[in-house]
Design a protein around this motif. Structure first.
Motif, PDB file in Angstrom:
ATOM      1  N   PHE A  87       0.825  -1.201   0.000  1.00 18.21           N
ATOM      2  CA  PHE A  87       0.000   0.000   0.000  1.00 18.21           C
ATOM      3  C   PHE A  87       0.860   1.251   0.000  1.00 18.21           C
ATOM      4  N   GLU A  88       0.564   2.159  -0.940  1.00 24.81           N
ATOM      5  CA  GLU A  88       1.212   3.462  -1.003  1.00 24.81           C
ATOM      6  C   GLU A  88       0.159   4.486  -0.592  1.00 24.81           C
ATOM      7  N   LEU A  89       0.373   5.139   0.567  1.00 26.31           N
ATOM      8  CA  LEU A  89      -0.622   6.031   1.145  1.00 26.31           C
ATOM      9  C   LEU A  89      -0.059   7.430   1.329  1.00 26.31           C
ATOM     10  N   ARG A  90      -0.906   8.439   1.107  1.00 24.64           N
ATOM     11  CA  ARG A  90      -0.560   9.835   1.358  1.00 24.64           C
ATOM     12  C   ARG A  90      -1.649  10.427   2.230  1.00 24.64           C
ATOM     13  N   LEU A  91      -1.246  11.015   3.356  1.00 28.84           N
ATOM     14  CA  LEU A  91      -2.192  11.661   4.258  1.00 28.84           C
ATOM     15  C   LEU A  91      -1.900  13.153   4.272  1.00 28.84           C
ATOM     16  N   PHE A  92      -2.868  13.945   3.828  1.00 29.37           N
ATOM     17  CA  PHE A  92      -2.733  15.395   3.813  1.00 29.37           C
ATOM     18  C   PHE A  92      -3.384  15.951   5.072  1.00 29.37           C
TER      19      PHE A  92
ATOM     20  N   ILE B  67      -1.943  -4.073   8.203  1.00 32.46           N
ATOM     21  CA  ILE B  67      -1.019  -4.273   7.077  1.00 32.46           C
ATOM     22  C   ILE B  67       0.434  -3.999   7.490  1.00 32.46           C
ATOM     23  N   PRO B  68       0.870  -4.545   8.626  1.00 29.87           N
ATOM     24  CA  PRO B  68       2.242  -4.274   9.075  1.00 29.87           C
ATOM     25  C   PRO B  68       3.270  -4.765   8.043  1.00 29.87           C
ATOM     26  N   GLY B  69       4.241  -3.892   7.757  1.00 27.06           N
ATOM     27  CA  GLY B  69       5.287  -4.254   6.812  1.00 27.06           C
ATOM     28  C   GLY B  69       4.870  -4.197   5.356  1.00 27.06           C
ATOM     29  N   LYS B  70       3.650  -3.722   5.091  1.00 26.47           N
ATOM     30  CA  LYS B  70       3.149  -3.718   3.705  1.00 26.47           C
ATOM     31  C   LYS B  70       2.652  -2.349   3.283  1.00 26.47           C
ATOM     32  N   TYR B  71       3.241  -1.284   3.847  1.00 25.25           N
ATOM     33  CA  TYR B  71       2.756   0.040   3.483  1.00 25.25           C
ATOM     34  C   TYR B  71       3.857   1.085   3.515  1.00 25.25           C
ATOM     35  N   SER B  72       3.599   2.141   2.755  1.00 24.91           N
ATOM     36  CA  SER B  72       4.413   3.350   2.773  1.00 24.91           C
ATOM     37  C   SER B  72       3.438   4.492   3.042  1.00 24.91           C
ATOM     38  N   LEU B  73       3.681   5.270   4.096  1.00 22.79           N
ATOM     39  CA  LEU B  73       2.791   6.360   4.472  1.00 22.79           C
ATOM     40  C   LEU B  73       3.545   7.673   4.418  1.00 22.79           C
ATOM     41  N   GLU B  74       3.058   8.589   3.589  1.00 25.99           N
ATOM     42  CA  GLU B  74       3.649   9.912   3.473  1.00 25.99           C
ATOM     43  C   GLU B  74       2.655  10.899   4.086  1.00 25.99           C
ATOM     44  N   ILE B  75       3.108  11.650   5.096  1.00 27.82           N
ATOM     45  CA  ILE B  75       2.259  12.636   5.756  1.00 27.82           C
ATOM     46  C   ILE B  75       2.672  14.012   5.270  1.00 27.82           C
ATOM     47  N   ILE B  76       1.711  14.748   4.692  1.00 30.39           N
ATOM     48  CA  ILE B  76       2.010  16.014   4.041  1.00 30.39           C
ATOM     49  C   ILE B  76       1.196  17.128   4.689  1.00 30.39           C
ATOM     50  N   ASP B  77       1.894  18.161   5.176  1.00 28.28           N
ATOM     51  CA  ASP B  77       1.256  19.339   5.748  1.00 28.28           C
ATOM     52  C   ASP B  77       0.975  20.315   4.602  1.00 28.28           C
ATOM     53  N   VAL B  78      -0.301  20.577   4.346  1.00 29.17           N
ATOM     54  CA  VAL B  78      -0.662  21.428   3.203  1.00 29.17           C
ATOM     55  C   VAL B  78      -0.206  22.871   3.379  1.00 29.17           C
ATOM     56  N   TYR B  79       0.004  23.306   4.621  1.00 31.53           N
ATOM     57  CA  TYR B  79       0.510  24.662   4.847  1.00 31.53           C
ATOM     58  C   TYR B  79       1.930  24.802   4.321  1.00 31.53           C
TER      59      TYR B  79
ATOM     60  N   ALA C 285      -0.430  19.912  -2.565  1.00 27.54           N
ATOM     61  CA  ALA C 285      -1.846  19.835  -2.220  1.00 27.54           C
ATOM     62  C   ALA C 285      -2.707  20.292  -3.402  1.00 27.54           C
ATOM     63  N   GLU C 286      -2.294  21.341  -4.075  1.00 23.51           N
ATOM     64  CA  GLU C 286      -3.046  21.831  -5.238  1.00 23.51           C
ATOM     65  C   GLU C 286      -3.032  20.811  -6.368  1.00 23.51           C
ATOM     66  N   SER C 287      -1.901  20.156  -6.577  1.00 24.45           N
ATOM     67  CA  SER C 287      -1.816  19.178  -7.661  1.00 24.45           C
ATOM     68  C   SER C 287      -2.726  17.976  -7.405  1.00 24.45           C
TER      69      SER C 287
END
Length: 104
Positions: free
Chosen positions: A18-23, A46-58, A64-66
């Motif tokens: 899983f490739e995840l992005r949290l804004f 899903i331990p060991g089966k994910y990449s989580l990118e946390i993005i601050d929109v500020y 964030a616009e894209s």
């Protein structure tokens, strides 16, 4: 702030990675809750089966616009396809799992 949490291991059982992005919006209560809830869900289901990118929109407005963000916190599941978007603090585990396509 872009925080990258990578928990990918070699997937020998044929499961999907899983490739995840949290804004999020800074350190707001909803943003903090969403981060904590999502990390817990990922480590539990899903331990060991994910990449989580946390993005601050500020701090990352162009990113964030894209992604055409309309509400926050917003989780985007990039992979596996189909791409999905979930809005909220990720406190409804069943809803998040369903949105990610994970059976529990």
């Amino acid at each position: 702030m872009i925080e990258q949490l990578t928990q990918l291991e070699t997937d020998s059982d044929g499961g999907e990675l899983f490739e995840l992005r949290l804004f999020v919006t800074g350190a707001s209560i909803n943003s903090t809750r969403a981060i904590e809830n999502l990390k817990h869900i990922c480590e539990t289901y899903i331990p060991g089966k994910y990449s989580l990118e946390i993005i601050d929109v500020y701090q990352q407005r162009t990113l964030a616009e894209s992604e055409q963000i309309i509400a926050l916190p917003l989780l985007i599941k990039k992979m596996p396809l189909p791409q999905r978007r979930l809005i909220g603090d990720m406190s409804d585990t069943v809803k998040v799992l369903k949105g990610l396509g994970i059976s529990h």
